[in-house]
Enzyme design. Sequence first.
Site, PDB file in Angstrom:
ATOM      1  N   LYS A  29     -45.623  30.873  57.948  1.00 42.43           N
ATOM      2  CA  LYS A  29     -44.399  31.283  57.261  1.00 42.43           C
ATOM      3  C   LYS A  29     -43.289  31.701  58.219  1.00 42.43           C
ATOM      4  CE  LYS A  29     -45.789  30.896  52.899  1.00 42.43           C
ATOM      5  NZ  LYS A  29     -45.160  29.940  51.976  1.00 42.43           N
ATOM      6  N   GLU A  84     -38.981  35.916  47.987  1.00 39.18           N
ATOM      7  CA  GLU A  84     -40.085  36.087  47.053  1.00 39.18           C
ATOM      8  C   GLU A  84     -41.375  35.948  47.837  1.00 39.18           C
ATOM      9  OE1 GLU A  84     -40.626  32.237  48.144  1.00 39.18           O
ATOM     10  OE2 GLU A  84     -38.689  33.049  47.495  1.00 39.18           O
ATOM     11  N   SER A  88     -53.560  27.565  58.091  1.00 44.11           N
ATOM     12  CA  SER A  88     -52.196  28.049  57.854  1.00 44.11           C
ATOM     13  C   SER A  88     -52.012  29.536  58.086  1.00 44.11           C
ATOM     14  CB  SER A  88     -51.765  27.707  56.426  1.00 44.11           C
ATOM     15  OG  SER A  88     -52.660  28.290  55.484  1.00 44.11           O
TER      16      SER A  88
END
Length: 392
Positions: A84, A106, A374
């Site tokens: 991210k 969000e 991830s």
Amino acid sequence: MKGRFGSYGGQYVPEIVMPALMELEAAYEQFRDDPKFLADFDFYLKQYAGRPTMFYAADKLTAHYGRAKIYLKREDLLHTGAHKINNALGQAILAKRMGKSKIIAETGAGQHGVASATAAALFDMDCTVFMGVEDIERQKLNVFRMKLLGAEVHPVKSGTGTLKDATSEAIRYWATHVTDTYYLIGSVVGPHPYPTLVRDFQKCIGQEIRADSIKTFGRLPDYVVACVGGGSNAMGTFYDFKDEPAVKKIGVEAGGRSDAVGDNAKTLSGTGRPGVLHGAYSYVLQTDVGQIIEAYSISAGLDYPGVGPEHSFMKDAGVAQYVAVTDQEALDGFKLLSRLEGIIPAMESSHAIAYLDKLMPSTTADEVVVVCLSGRGDKDVQMVARAMGVEI
């Protein structure tokens, strides 16, 4: 067509939001190829986030299956613990170029919230993170991390109190605060230009896999595997191989508790149909009359009832294949990687690891499988302990 992937994508938003989207689109078109912007992004990816990430030969996992060689793309080793941060840094730099002083975001699993709060602290911007109350309970560690970084965490109680509801609330807020506020969307979802710009900020994953593969074993991998919620880590993994049919691209969704309605998040691999959610036309979990069906997953980052429009195009075009694993299979994958390789994966990533049980028997010893890991599992340990009946 601009803002479209085949028939998918678009800008299905209230008129009040259109000026903000037009401003964002103009800014991104201005800066996306600007040498100074790209140099700044590259600097922070390398010097702050920790790119390039490791390309790890998972020898014990390979031996466990006795088939193809398995490599892990270690996005879990990035600053903040997940992929991210790539996108958060890119969009925060863009927001500064646009003269914005505030960021909203969000989050579901909390990793995008942490990444956004981190980027806001780095670039001296205010940050508010919208998060469903159910996810706040599941991800207390990440909530505390966001607050430590100076962000305000705004609890969202509507609906099921998960990612869909947090996204809806963030869009509503942005619509009335567009002058000084930048909405930092965390995945390849939402209205144009978000699916494109998030993909562009994440495509470094696949570019590095390509370079790593050629350097390590002299060719491209046979399979690349990644989990899919909204789909940013998977799109980052797949995009550089979109024109390489010999590289099989597999996205793994959340099969949840069962195939029953509301028990999973199988948007592409199950009963999802084209529809509109959060400003884009894409595959969506919906009723016969078009009402959104609440998604479920043990993983807070995968319980989203839609998916990025480019993934929808890839499904229809046969560019990528989409499958699902259950909560229990993901828990088994979580434990397997922890015990075999000493790597505790995020529950999202555990879905991709779990799919190896189904994929590996059909592979051969001369093939190569690359799994995008991830994120790391620190944030999920308490939740996994509860699922295993262990009190911490």
